[in-house]
Design an enzyme around this catalytic site. Structure first.
Site, PDB file in Angstrom:
ATOM      1  N   CYS A  96      76.323  32.970  23.997  1.00 19.99           N
ATOM      2  CA  CYS A  96      76.552  33.861  25.140  1.00 19.99           C
ATOM      3  C   CYS A  96      77.972  34.421  25.187  1.00 19.99           C
ATOM      4  O   CYS A  96      78.158  35.601  25.486  1.00 19.99           O
ATOM      5  CB  CYS A  96      76.206  33.156  26.438  1.00 19.99           C
ATOM      6  N   LYS A 143      71.225  35.138  34.893  1.00 17.28           N
ATOM      7  CA  LYS A 143      70.811  36.010  33.802  1.00 17.28           C
ATOM      8  C   LYS A 143      69.871  35.274  32.864  1.00 17.28           C
ATOM      9  O   LYS A 143      69.811  34.042  32.861  1.00 17.28           O
ATOM     10  CB  LYS A 143      72.032  36.528  33.033  1.00 17.28           C
ATOM     11  N   ASP A 160      78.436  30.747  31.986  1.00 19.10           N
ATOM     12  CA  ASP A 160      77.443  29.680  31.827  1.00 19.10           C
ATOM     13  C   ASP A 160      77.982  28.258  31.750  1.00 19.10           C
ATOM     14  O   ASP A 160      77.483  27.442  30.971  1.00 19.10           O
ATOM     15  CB  ASP A 160      76.572  29.955  30.592  1.00 19.10           C
TER      16      ASP A 160
END
Length: 183
Positions: free
Chosen positions: A112, A76, A14
């Protein structure tokens, strides 16, 4: 556990356009991720990239996009990469092909990245979290993420450690090129 080029994959989590500017230490994390990507490419370590809800958070930052090359990018919505079925299957394929180690970097460290690290460790992967190649909004969140990762059996490293472990030895063309990146 040491990072070994033949047994590792790199998972970049990310590092996105609308997330990175809000991170404390985001520019350093981006620079370290670029080094990891260059090392992975030079040493034939497969790279996988995740993007959390790119429609809202943007794509991987341009400074890293060029380094990613043709690595698969998985969109995602789950915080943990392991909870995304496509990413999970992709990582399982690498594990079954003799790559049980995941070198983990990205943002946010305490969300995350930490959740991914905990899930991968529980699933039997060796997880190597690259502390200086990840960031959070608050330094205290980054520190807490590293502490929690250690509690899950994750090895916490820095970029230089990863590069030299992947290299394994001096005296090669790869050593000359990559060691210059971390000095």
């Amino acid at each position: 556990m040491l990072a070994e080029a033949a047994k590792s994959t790199l998972l970049l989590v990310d590092m996105q356009e609308r997330l990175l500017p809000a991170m404390t230490g985001g520019a350093e994390a981006e620079a370290r991720c670029a080094i990891l990507l260059k090392a992975a490419r030079a040493l034939n370590v497969p790279v996988t990239v995740s993007e959390q809800y790119p429609k809202g958070l943007g794509r991987t930052v341009p400074g890293l996009s060029a380094e990613i090359g043709n690595a698969p990018v998985f969109e995602k919505t789950a915080f943990s990469c392991w909870k995304d079925e496509g990413l999970k299957e992709h990582l399982i394929v690498h594990h079954e092909a003799g790559r049980p180690l995941v070198i983990l970097a990205g943002i946010e460290a305490h969300v995350c990245v930490m959740q991914t690290a905990a899930d991968l460790s529980a699933a039997g992967f060796g997880v190597l979290a690259v502390a200086d190649a990840m960031a959070s909004r608050a330094p205290s969140s980054h520190a807490l993420a590293l502490e929690r990762m250690r509690q899950h059996g994750v090895q916490v490293m820095n970029t230089e450690m990863v590069v030299f472990e992947l290299l394994g030895q001096a005296g090669t063309a790869e050593f000359k090129a990559l060691s210059a990146l971390v000095r």
